[in-house]
Design a protein around this motif. Structure first.
Motif, PDB file in Angstrom:
ATOM      1  N   PRO A 153      -1.839 -95.166   5.743  1.00  0.00           N
ATOM      2  CA  PRO A 153      -1.286 -93.877   5.280  1.00  0.00           C
ATOM      3  C   PRO A 153      -2.339 -92.809   5.014  1.00  0.00           C
ATOM      4  O   PRO A 153      -2.011 -91.744   4.532  1.00  0.00           O
ATOM      5  CB  PRO A 153      -0.585 -94.266   3.982  1.00  0.00           C
ATOM      6  N   ASP A 154      -3.622 -93.082   5.330  1.00  0.00           N
ATOM      7  CA  ASP A 154      -4.689 -92.159   4.950  1.00  0.00           C
ATOM      8  C   ASP A 154      -4.539 -90.792   5.627  1.00  0.00           C
ATOM      9  O   ASP A 154      -4.811 -89.749   5.013  1.00  0.00           O
ATOM     10  CB  ASP A 154      -6.054 -92.761   5.310  1.00  0.00           C
ATOM     11  N   ASP A 155      -4.104 -90.768   6.896  1.00  0.00           N
ATOM     12  CA  ASP A 155      -4.116 -89.531   7.667  1.00  0.00           C
ATOM     13  C   ASP A 155      -2.752 -88.855   7.748  1.00  0.00           C
ATOM     14  O   ASP A 155      -2.606 -87.846   8.456  1.00  0.00           O
ATOM     15  CB  ASP A 155      -4.619 -89.818   9.091  1.00  0.00           C
ATOM     16  N   GLY A 156      -1.752 -89.364   7.082  1.00  0.00           N
ATOM     17  CA  GLY A 156      -0.434 -88.727   7.115  1.00  0.00           C
ATOM     18  C   GLY A 156       0.637 -89.695   6.694  1.00  0.00           C
ATOM     19  O   GLY A 156       0.480 -90.919   6.805  1.00  0.00           O
ATOM     20  N   ASP A 157       1.771 -89.134   6.251  1.00  0.00           N
ATOM     21  CA  ASP A 157       2.871 -89.977   5.797  1.00  0.00           C
ATOM     22  C   ASP A 157       4.144 -89.732   6.593  1.00  0.00           C
ATOM     23  O   ASP A 157       5.224 -90.089   6.163  1.00  0.00           O
ATOM     24  CB  ASP A 157       3.131 -89.761   4.297  1.00  0.00           C
ATOM     25  N   ASN A 158       4.027 -89.092   7.780  1.00  0.00           N
ATOM     26  CA  ASN A 158       5.185 -88.956   8.654  1.00  0.00           C
ATOM     27  C   ASN A 158       4.688 -88.937  10.098  1.00  0.00           C
ATOM     28  O   ASN A 158       3.494 -88.768  10.375  1.00  0.00           O
ATOM     29  CB  ASN A 158       6.005 -87.702   8.335  1.00  0.00           C
TER      30      ASN A 158
ATOM     31  N   ALA B 186       7.870 -99.515   5.529  1.00  0.00           N
ATOM     32  CA  ALA B 186       6.776 -99.702   4.570  1.00  0.00           C
ATOM     33  C   ALA B 186       7.179 -99.201   3.182  1.00  0.00           C
ATOM     34  O   ALA B 186       6.882 -99.832   2.166  1.00  0.00           O
ATOM     35  CB  ALA B 186       5.529 -98.981   5.065  1.00  0.00           C
ATOM     36  N   ARG B 187       7.878 -98.078   3.135  1.00  0.00           N
ATOM     37  CA  ARG B 187       8.311 -97.542   1.849  1.00  0.00           C
ATOM     38  C   ARG B 187       9.403 -98.403   1.219  1.00  0.00           C
ATOM     39  O   ARG B 187       9.453 -98.572   0.005  1.00  0.00           O
ATOM     40  CB  ARG B 187       8.819 -96.117   2.040  1.00  0.00           C
TER      41      ARG B 187
ATOM     42  N   ASP C  82       5.555-102.803   2.113  1.00  0.00           N
ATOM     43  CA  ASP C  82       4.625-103.432   3.044  1.00  0.00           C
ATOM     44  C   ASP C  82       3.251-102.743   2.941  1.00  0.00           C
ATOM     45  O   ASP C  82       3.122-101.539   3.112  1.00  0.00           O
ATOM     46  CB  ASP C  82       5.172-103.292   4.469  1.00  0.00           C
ATOM     47  N   SER C  83       2.230-103.522   2.667  1.00  0.00           N
ATOM     48  CA  SER C  83       0.892-102.950   2.455  1.00  0.00           C
ATOM     49  C   SER C  83       0.056-102.880   3.727  1.00  0.00           C
ATOM     50  O   SER C  83      -1.034-102.322   3.726  1.00  0.00           O
ATOM     51  CB  SER C  83       0.134-103.772   1.401  1.00  0.00           C
ATOM     52  N   MET C  84       0.542-103.508   4.804  1.00  0.00           N
ATOM     53  CA  MET C  84      -0.227-103.487   6.053  1.00  0.00           C
ATOM     54  C   MET C  84      -0.157-102.096   6.690  1.00  0.00           C
ATOM     55  O   MET C  84       0.915-101.513   6.824  1.00  0.00           O
ATOM     56  CB  MET C  84       0.324-104.523   7.035  1.00  0.00           C
TER      57      MET C  84
END
Length: 576
Positions: free
Chosen positions: A550-555, A438-439, A443-445
């Protein structure tokens, strides 16, 4: 010169060719052996680290519940009563709850006061328990049995021997430490198994020392886990204390019967397994040289009969003073057996093939080296943690056998063997890879991580046995897999916990609908067991928590923790 003059033209043409063929065959064997040895180095290092990691996780799972048991018995900040007889009903309720958290192995919780009083609750099973109480210093301890948390105790029986809790090692250890502490490992008199006790001091309302609460931890299950590890024919894995006393071993017992009939702990230096002894000696040399075992490390040393041995070390510690060392040792010959046999056959095939035709010999050479190179590159990828790298080697000879073994190893490393689903590591890598994609591509999904925990699963194990529990896990895993799409991922996280990664979700609302659908799916009747016979009105379901990227975390770790927390909150809401 006379010898050469006696040779015929055919011999002149044949002998150099044969010498060339033999040279080429030897070269092929040497290259195969070198390449195979490099492959073994990569695979051996990875498997050793994987094995010590599995043992470390087993230790953590085994001991982590003890702290929660003590917290349930005496929550942090709760003032101890002046006398146990003044707070007997509350003590009984809390200790029943505490022993329910991890009944195997923490089925016994007890409390001793500085006045010499004692209160303990021993759980025989989910329903039956025994109270062990001492109200007066000069009176023996009394025992009474009861069933259920509110069951009426039987008439008490008194012990013949006077029990003084303040003289016990667990009491003194808890009294002299400001926080949680582990006692020395000892042999339980009744079961002859190794046991460790976790203790914590308890204060009164004025912050003054009032007593010690403790729980016993049997190490039998940990020893059974190490014994059942799938290792090579001559490998050994064991857990020891820093002084060398055995806690668990795959090759030898951890206790021995003495001449007087008593049991005593065994030091690894006195083990009847030679590889186990030399592995411990190598560990001592490593530490004596000023090295520290702060994390998993691997090294190679010369073992019995001048044989090379691959060694892995790791250390497990916790804040309560637990300090254990994990050791795994594998003779290098165990890894090299297939490679050596493969080299011998490769030389033979090279000789026969080259004798038939030079072109065919050269073709075989390229064919062999190409596939071994692929195998080496694939092994290096696996060694770097990329378990899903494809190995395009499909043959029916020894190299094909090695390739099939490698693919089987890849499958085992990324698959939960019971359910056939992906395991924890594969799911974490899948989530990480999806985030990186995504990064990288913009990708916006979004996607969602669902954390599934089965309700009342322990009752199934207790009522029907672990085989039935395994069938239920397989049924649930198959049910989740059939309900998912090809682009989604399903994995067994641990025990009765599953993870789902639902890809390409347009919004949180859609993700919540999917979460609800999974909960409905888990409420469907089971086919594996006769569920209505359970004392829970036949209710079996699962709690499903969700984290939305990505609202609840980015890893991956953050998303899994958020979904786990959400699941826990939903489960707790159901209990209220």
């Amino acid at each position: 010169m006379k010898l050469f003059s006696c040779l015929s033209l055919r011999q002149w043409l044949t002998l150099p060719y044969i010498a060339l063929v033999l040279g080429v065959a030897v070269l092929i064997g040497a290259l195969s052996y070198r390449t195979g040895s490099q492959t073994v180095d990569t695979i051996a290092n990875h498997l050793l680290l994987e094995t010590v990691a599995r043992i470390g996780q087993a230790v953590d799972r085994h001991v982590v519940g003890s702290a929660a048991v003590l917290e349930a018995a005496f929550p942090n900040g709760m003032a101890a009563p002046d006398s146990i007889d003044a707070d007997l009903p509350a003590l009984r309720t809390r200790f029943w709850i505490a022993t329910s958290l991890h009944i195997d192995p923490n089925n016994y919780v007890y409390y001793g006061t500085q006045r010499g009083q004692f209160f303990g609750l021993w759980r025989f099973n989910l329903e039956d328990a025994e109270l062990r109480v001492k109200f007066q210093v000069d009176q023996p301890r009394q025992r009474s049995r009861f069933s259920g948390i509110n069951g009426t105790p039987t008439a008490p029986t008194f012990e013949q021997k006077m029990y003084e809790p303040r003289e016990r090692p667990w009491y003194k250890s808890g009294e002299n430490n400001l926080s949680h502490t582990w006692t020395s490992i000892y042999i339980d008199f009744s079961s002859a198994e190794l046991v460790a006790t976790r203790a914590r001091r308890v204060l009164d309302s004025h912050g003054r020392f009032q007593g010690v609460v403790a729980t016993d931890l049997s190490l039998k299950r940990l020893n059974d886990f190490v014994r059942k590890l799938s290792l090579s024919d001559h490998a050994v894995a064991f857990i020891i204390e820093p002084d060398g006393k055995l806690i668990a071993s795959s090759r030898s017992p951890n206790t021995a019967i003495q001449a007087d009939g008593s049991n005593a702990r065994i030091s690894v230096a006195d083990s009847d397994n030679a590889l186990q002894r030399v592995a411990y000696t190598q560990m001592q040399r490593f530490v004596a040289a000023g090295n520290k075992i702060e994390g998993a490390i691997t090294q190679r040393f010369t073992g019995p009969n001048d044989e090379m041995v691959e060694l892995a070390l790791d250390r497990v510690r916790d804040a309560a003073g637990l300090d254990w060392v994990i050791v795994v040792a594998v003779p290098r010959s165990d890894f090299m057996q297939g490679v050596t046999a493969n080299v011998q056959r490769t030389i033979l095939i090279g000789v026969l093939g080259a004798l038939a035709a030079v072109a065919l010999g050269l073709s075989i050479l390229g064919w062999v080296v190409r596939d071994i190179k692929r195998l080496t590159l694939a092994a290096q990828e696996v060694g770097e943690g990329r378990l899903e790298v494809p190995l395009e080697v499909f043959r029916n000879d020894e190299i094909g056998t090695l390739a099939n073994t490698f693919r089987h190893m890849q499958h085992r490393l990324r698959t939960d063997m019971l359910t056939g689903l992906g395991n924890r590591d594969v799911m974490i890598r899948s989530i990480t890879s999806r985030i990186e994609k995504a990064r990288r591509t913009g990708d916006s999904m979004s996607f969602a991580v669902l954390f599934v925990d089965l309700n009342n699963f322990k009752l199934i194990n207790d009522r029907f046995g672990h085989d039935a529990g395994d069938r239920v896990l397989m049924e649930i895993g198959n049910r989740l897999l059939k309900a998912s799409r090809n682009c989604d991922r399903v994995a067994r996280y641990a025990g009765d916990e599953f993870l789902l990664m639902i890809n390409d979700i347009p919004s949180r609302r859609v993700a919540e609908q999917i979460r609800l659908h999974v909960e409905e799916l888990l409420r469907e009747p089971l086919q594996s067991v006769d569920l209505p016979s359970l004392a829970v009105d036949g209710q079996f379901s699962g709690s499903v928590g969700m984290a939305f990227y990505p609202d609840d975390g980015d890893n991956a770790d953050e998303l899994i923790k958020r979904s786990d927390h959400d699941m826990f909150e939903r489960k707790r809401a159901l209990r209220v």
